[in-house]
Design a protein around this motif. Structure first.
Motif, PDB file in Angstrom:
ATOM      1  N   ALA A 161      61.979 102.021  31.683  1.00  0.00           N
ATOM      2  CA  ALA A 161      63.272 102.687  31.727  1.00  0.00           C
ATOM      3  C   ALA A 161      64.266 101.895  32.579  1.00  0.00           C
ATOM      4  CB  ALA A 161      63.102 104.103  32.286  1.00  0.00           C
ATOM      5  N   LEU A 162      63.740 101.442  33.699  1.00  0.00           N
ATOM      6  CA  LEU A 162      64.599 100.675  34.606  1.00  0.00           C
ATOM      7  C   LEU A 162      65.107  99.415  33.950  1.00  0.00           C
ATOM      8  CD1 LEU A 162      65.236 101.463  37.508  1.00  0.00           C
ATOM      9  CD2 LEU A 162      63.703  99.666  38.257  1.00  0.00           C
ATOM     10  N   ARG A 163      64.191  98.758  33.228  1.00  0.00           N
ATOM     11  CA  ARG A 163      64.554  97.506  32.534  1.00  0.00           C
ATOM     12  C   ARG A 163      65.642  97.771  31.515  1.00  0.00           C
ATOM     13  NH1 ARG A 163      63.139  95.004  27.985  1.00  0.00           N
ATOM     14  NH2 ARG A 163      61.751  96.701  27.420  1.00  0.00           N
ATOM     15  N   ILE A 164      65.400  98.866  30.740  1.00  0.00           N
ATOM     16  CA  ILE A 164      66.384  99.197  29.708  1.00  0.00           C
ATOM     17  C   ILE A 164      67.740  99.476  30.349  1.00  0.00           C
ATOM     18  CG2 ILE A 164      67.006 100.969  28.024  1.00  0.00           C
ATOM     19  CD1 ILE A 164      64.006 101.181  27.343  1.00  0.00           C
ATOM     20  N   ILE A 165      67.683 100.208  31.453  1.00  0.00           N
ATOM     21  CA  ILE A 165      68.952 100.569  32.112  1.00  0.00           C
ATOM     22  C   ILE A 165      69.691  99.336  32.589  1.00  0.00           C
ATOM     23  CG2 ILE A 165      69.860 101.640  34.200  1.00  0.00           C
ATOM     24  CD1 ILE A 165      67.722 103.849  33.713  1.00  0.00           C
ATOM     25  N   THR A 166      68.905  98.445  33.239  1.00  0.00           N
ATOM     26  CA  THR A 166      69.609  97.246  33.761  1.00  0.00           C
ATOM     27  C   THR A 166      70.165  96.411  32.626  1.00  0.00           C
ATOM     28  OG1 THR A 166      67.410  96.297  33.861  1.00  0.00           O
ATOM     29  CG2 THR A 166      68.394  96.977  35.948  1.00  0.00           C
ATOM     30  N   GLU A 167      69.366  96.289  31.553  1.00  0.00           N
ATOM     31  CA  GLU A 167      69.842  95.519  30.406  1.00  0.00           C
ATOM     32  C   GLU A 167      71.110  96.140  29.853  1.00  0.00           C
ATOM     33  OE1 GLU A 167      67.019  94.888  27.291  1.00  0.00           O
ATOM     34  OE2 GLU A 167      65.606  93.857  28.618  1.00  0.00           O
ATOM     35  N   THR A 168      71.030  97.476  29.709  1.00  0.00           N
ATOM     36  CA  THR A 168      72.193  98.161  29.159  1.00  0.00           C
ATOM     37  C   THR A 168      73.402  98.016  30.071  1.00  0.00           C
ATOM     38  OG1 THR A 168      70.522  99.792  28.541  1.00  0.00           O
ATOM     39  CG2 THR A 168      72.773 100.247  27.903  1.00  0.00           C
ATOM     40  N   GLN A 169      73.084  98.080  31.353  1.00  0.00           N
ATOM     41  CA  GLN A 169      74.196  97.881  32.303  1.00  0.00           C
ATOM     42  C   GLN A 169      74.845  96.529  32.122  1.00  0.00           C
ATOM     43  OE1 GLN A 169      72.515  98.606  36.160  1.00  0.00           O
ATOM     44  NE2 GLN A 169      73.162 100.756  36.174  1.00  0.00           N
ATOM     45  N   GLU A 170      73.923  95.538  31.943  1.00  0.00           N
ATOM     46  CA  GLU A 170      74.473  94.193  31.688  1.00  0.00           C
ATOM     47  C   GLU A 170      75.306  94.183  30.424  1.00  0.00           C
ATOM     48  OE1 GLU A 170      74.038  91.438  33.698  1.00  0.00           O
ATOM     49  OE2 GLU A 170      73.200  92.956  35.030  1.00  0.00           O
ATOM     50  N   LEU A 171      74.718  94.832  29.421  1.00  0.00           N
ATOM     51  CA  LEU A 171      75.404  94.816  28.121  1.00  0.00           C
ATOM     52  C   LEU A 171      76.752  95.531  28.205  1.00  0.00           C
ATOM     53  CD1 LEU A 171      72.597  95.472  25.475  1.00  0.00           C
ATOM     54  CD2 LEU A 171      74.000  93.455  25.721  1.00  0.00           C
ATOM     55  N   VAL A 172      76.729  96.654  28.987  1.00  0.00           N
ATOM     56  CA  VAL A 172      77.970  97.446  29.070  1.00  0.00           C
ATOM     57  C   VAL A 172      79.140  96.585  29.526  1.00  0.00           C
ATOM     58  CG1 VAL A 172      79.074  99.183  30.538  1.00  0.00           C
ATOM     59  CG2 VAL A 172      77.014  99.741  29.302  1.00  0.00           C
ATOM     60  N   LYS A 173      78.776  95.620  30.380  1.00  0.00           N
ATOM     61  CA  LYS A 173      79.883  94.749  30.876  1.00  0.00           C
ATOM     62  C   LYS A 173      80.541  93.985  29.733  1.00  0.00           C
ATOM     63  CE  LYS A 173      77.855  94.212  35.393  1.00  0.00           C
ATOM     64  NZ  LYS A 173      76.601  93.723  35.847  1.00  0.00           N
ATOM     65  N   THR A 174      79.761  93.735  28.684  1.00  0.00           N
ATOM     66  CA  THR A 174      80.320  92.947  27.585  1.00  0.00           C
ATOM     67  C   THR A 174      81.019  93.811  26.551  1.00  0.00           C
ATOM     68  OG1 THR A 174      78.273  93.109  26.360  1.00  0.00           O
ATOM     69  CG2 THR A 174      78.521  91.227  27.819  1.00  0.00           C
ATOM     70  N   PHE A 175      80.966  95.163  26.720  1.00  0.00           N
ATOM     71  CA  PHE A 175      81.592  96.034  25.730  1.00  0.00           C
ATOM     72  C   PHE A 175      83.096  95.801  25.705  1.00  0.00           C
ATOM     73  CE2 PHE A 175      78.294  99.700  25.765  1.00  0.00           C
ATOM     74  CZ  PHE A 175      77.394  98.832  25.180  1.00  0.00           C
ATOM     75  N   ILE A 176      83.627  96.024  24.543  1.00  0.00           N
ATOM     76  CA  ILE A 176      85.069  95.797  24.381  1.00  0.00           C
ATOM     77  C   ILE A 176      85.771  97.151  24.448  1.00  0.00           C
ATOM     78  CG2 ILE A 176      86.845  94.920  22.822  1.00  0.00           C
ATOM     79  CD1 ILE A 176      84.679  93.069  21.679  1.00  0.00           C
ATOM     80  N   ASN A 177      86.599  97.371  25.481  1.00  0.00           N
ATOM     81  CA  ASN A 177      87.403  98.612  25.594  1.00  0.00           C
ATOM     82  C   ASN A 177      88.794  98.375  25.029  1.00  0.00           C
ATOM     83  OD1 ASN A 177      85.200  99.278  27.107  1.00  0.00           O
ATOM     84  ND2 ASN A 177      86.201  98.730  29.024  1.00  0.00           N
ATOM     85  N   ARG A 178      89.597  99.413  25.186  1.00  0.00           N
ATOM     86  CA  ARG A 178      90.999  99.228  24.745  1.00  0.00           C
ATOM     87  C   ARG A 178      91.712  98.142  25.538  1.00  0.00           C
ATOM     88  NH1 ARG A 178      92.598 102.735  20.936  1.00  0.00           N
ATOM     89  NH2 ARG A 178      91.377 104.661  20.902  1.00  0.00           N
ATOM     90  N   GLU A 179      91.360  98.083  26.878  1.00  0.00           N
ATOM     91  CA  GLU A 179      92.048  97.089  27.724  1.00  0.00           C
ATOM     92  C   GLU A 179      91.635  95.685  27.314  1.00  0.00           C
ATOM     93  OE1 GLU A 179      91.252 100.871  29.593  1.00  0.00           O
ATOM     94  OE2 GLU A 179      89.791  99.228  29.464  1.00  0.00           O
ATOM     95  N   ASN A 180      90.308  95.547  27.001  1.00  0.00           N
ATOM     96  CA  ASN A 180      89.807  94.197  26.687  1.00  0.00           C
ATOM     97  C   ASN A 180      90.097  93.791  25.253  1.00  0.00           C
ATOM     98  OD1 ASN A 180      88.738  94.402  29.208  1.00  0.00           O
ATOM     99  ND2 ASN A 180      86.596  94.523  28.566  1.00  0.00           N
TER     100      ASN A 180
END
Lengths: 229, 126
Positions: A161-180
């Motif tokens: 779970a921790l691994r998934i969370i950290t990975e997802t956290q990493e991935l979240v940084k790459t998500f494209i929002n309205r600002e990006n």
């Protein structure tokens, strides 16, 4: 003459049930003579003996009296003897050596058996104690083992779970929002990625939409790693 | 199969009898003196054997007989009936008083013997 019987005569000789009557003529203290034929009751008397009168045995009077006296005395004596023997039997049956010995023997046997029973019970109780203890220990071990297994599995799940969370956290940084969004579009347009490629039969891969085989020298060619390797 | 020497089941309130059980073969009877239930057949199952009686005379002129006095008195004390020939035998042996038929037989034999003597005397004298 003893009375006739049709069915249970000669049990020793094993004749079975016979239809004709058979009589036994007892000879005093000497033996028994078996008569094979006796006239059935429905046949009439033979002509030769129709009018015979059987001879009555004549016993003189004093003989009869003597016989009666003898028998009276005999019966009295025998009654006395019987009574005496009965009393003796009653007297000695409970207190005779045989009876006492039997009682003592039975008592000893009983005691021996009770003792044996007690020993057996003790032995089995000891074995039972050991068995119960062992079973308890086994149970505790089993419980501890299963607890440990559960704990391990929980830890593994936790790690996952921790691994998934950290990975997802990493991935979240790459998500494209309205600002990006605009920046991402500009980025994408500025850096096009070309996935086109070609391979040849020797296993060399030529990447790029517009690359030609002649353009790349032989030493720089990229060998495609085999899927099996 | 119960042996002729005993072993049958003892009934609680049945009548026991001490009597002869005839064994042997043709022209050769042999009696066992036996305790058995009164209503069993002659060669039936025997409670106990008390002795034997050989009715035929042996080479020495004897009729051999054996009686277990101890057990016989036990059974009589227990209420066993005794048959007539057994009573006569026990009387001669001394267990019971002498049976009247022994005396009767004896004096009749004596009378027959004296008569025969008298006849032979009279025939010889006449």
């Amino acid at each position: 003459m003893l009375p006739l019987s049709r069915t249970n005569i000669l049990t020793g000789g094993c004749i079975g049930r016979i239809w004709y009557p058979v009589g036994e003529a007892a000879v005093s203290l000497g033996g028994v003579q078996v008569v094979r034929w006796r006239k059935p009751r429905w046949l009439p008397t033979a002509k030769s003996r129709l009018f015979t009168v059987p001879k009555r045995p004549v016993i003189p009077a004093e003989e009869t009296r003597e016989i009666q006296r003898l028998f009276n005395n005999y019966r009295t004596s025998v009654r006395a003897v019987r009574h005496h023997l009965l009393e003796e039997y009653l007297r000695t049956s409970a207190t005779s050596e045989v009876a006492l010995q039997q009682v003592a023997e039975e008592e000893a046997e009983h005691q021996r058996l009770m003792e044996y029973n007690r020993m057996e019970n003790e032995r089995i109780a000891a074995l039972r104690e050991i068995r119960i203890k062992k079973e308890l220990e086994d149970d505790l071990a089993r419980v501890a083992a299963s607890k440990q297994k559960l704990a391990e599995q929980a830890a593994i799940r936790q790690e996952e779970a921790l691994r998934i969370i950290t990975e997802t956290q990493e991935l979240v940084k790459t998500f494209i929002n309205r600002e990006n969004l605009e920046k991402a579009i500009e980025n994408a347009l500025a850096n096009p990625v070309d996935y086109n490629s070609a391979i040849d039969q020797e296993g060399y891969i030529y990447r790029g939409r517009n690359t030609k085989v002649q353009d790349i020298p032989e030493e720089d060619r990229e060998k495609l790693a085999r899927a099996s390797q | 199969m119960f042996p002729a020497s005993g072993g049958a089941r003892l009934g609680y309130r049945t009548t026991k009898a001490i009597r002869f059980a005839k064994h042997g073969c043709t022209n050769r009877p042999f009696y066992h003196i036996v305790v058995m239930e009164k209503r069993k057949s002659r060669q039936g199952h025997v409670i106990e054997q008390l002795g034997t009686f050989d009715p035929l005379v042996n080479v020495h002129g004897e009729k051999l007989c054996s009686i277990n006095l101890d057990r016989a008195t036990y059974w009589i004390g227990n209420g066993a009936h005794i048959s007539l020939p057994c009573s006569i035998l026990f009387g001669l042996a001394g267990l019971l008083p002498i049976h009247p038929s022994t005396y009767i037989k004896a004096w009749r034999n004596r009378k027959a013997a004296t008569n025969a003597e008298g006849e032979t005397e009279s025939t010889s004298s006449s």
